[in-house]
Design an enzyme around this catalytic site. Sequence first.
Site, PDB file in Angstrom:
ATOM      1  N   GLU A 113      60.244  18.095 -46.990  1.00  0.00           N
ATOM      2  CA  GLU A 113      59.807  18.447 -45.629  1.00  0.00           C
ATOM      3  C   GLU A 113      59.020  19.765 -45.612  1.00  0.00           C
ATOM      4  OE1 GLU A 113      59.980  16.296 -43.409  1.00  0.00           O
ATOM      5  OE2 GLU A 113      61.787  15.087 -43.630  1.00  0.00           O
ATOM      6  N   HIS A 136      66.272  22.277 -41.054  1.00  0.00           N
ATOM      7  CA  HIS A 136      66.302  20.854 -40.682  1.00  0.00           C
ATOM      8  C   HIS A 136      67.640  20.300 -41.121  1.00  0.00           C
ATOM      9  CE1 HIS A 136      65.783  16.607 -40.558  1.00  0.00           C
ATOM     10  NE2 HIS A 136      65.708  16.484 -41.869  1.00  0.00           N
ATOM     11  N   HIS A 138      70.931  17.041 -40.004  1.00  0.00           N
ATOM     12  CA  HIS A 138      71.186  15.726 -39.417  1.00  0.00           C
ATOM     13  C   HIS A 138      72.455  15.789 -38.563  1.00  0.00           C
ATOM     14  CE1 HIS A 138      69.052  13.833 -43.239  1.00  0.00           C
ATOM     15  NE2 HIS A 138      68.211  14.491 -42.450  1.00  0.00           N
ATOM     16  N   HIS A 208      66.510  10.814 -36.579  1.00  0.00           N
ATOM     17  CA  HIS A 208      66.492  11.492 -37.873  1.00  0.00           C
ATOM     18  C   HIS A 208      67.314  12.789 -37.861  1.00  0.00           C
ATOM     19  CE1 HIS A 208      63.883  13.064 -41.469  1.00  0.00           C
ATOM     20  NE2 HIS A 208      65.148  13.439 -41.557  1.00  0.00           N
TER      21      HIS A 208
END
Length: 267
Positions: A113, A136, A138, A208
């Site tokens: 990413e 980032h 989840h 996501h």
Amino acid sequence: MNYELNKEIQKVAEVAGYLWQKGWAERNGGNITVNITEFVDDEMRALPALSEPLQIGTTLPHLKGCYFYCKGTGKRMRDLAREPMQNGSIIRILDDCKSYVIVADELVMPTSELPSHLSIHDYLIASGSSYKASLHTHPIELVAMSHSKAFLGKDVLTRLLWSMIPETLAFAPLGLGIVPYTLPGSVALADATLQQIRDYDVVLWEKHGTVAVGTDIMDAFDQTDVLNKAATIYLRAKSMGFEPDGMTDAQMKEIQEVFHLPTSRPC
Ligand code: 13P
Ligand code: ZN
């Protein structure tokens, strides 16, 4: 590694442990980057490249000569928590602003990413922001909610999450941006994320995960945690069989006023 840089890396390791404990970091799920340029000393600047120049996939003019700690692609947060320099690496952006080299400690390839992370850092520098970290992850409840189109309209989730518990409004005062589903790791995802991060500190990638920015990695984690806590409260109420009332508009406005919060989002 100097004391200040080591302190930042240790914060990354601490947050990586929290992500695993929360169940937000299955296998290699999630990634972290931190702009460490201000902590880089002459010794690190003199380090030879461990890799060939590698392409970012996009040109980021404000990153020339910057240094970033990056989680390694395929690396696990639970491993990074113990060994941050074996499960991540330090990269230097080259003068063309579209490629980078790995300089320390080992040849660990940065996260897939990277286009999203570096596009965000480029914007943060360009806008004079004090934010240095990007996360980032989840988070289960927020990702679950992103599976319903009903929640994906502009500021629909922001308003709902703020209304679950006063602290959400106080500690995530810009709310939650939404990015429609886009291929993980793509420049298209980076571009779509950038559009939202201009207005929000945390954005939700449909089906996501989240991306959050903050002054340091702890700050980015806290904002994600606060929003996911509100999502959990909503889902717990629903699983008890009722629609939670939520705080009223007047109650939320009162908090915005008393805490002098930005009021660009509707309560
Ligand atoms: P990386 O292992 O490449 O960081 O990817 C994890 C992830 O969550 C991709 O969205
Ligand atoms: Zn992911």
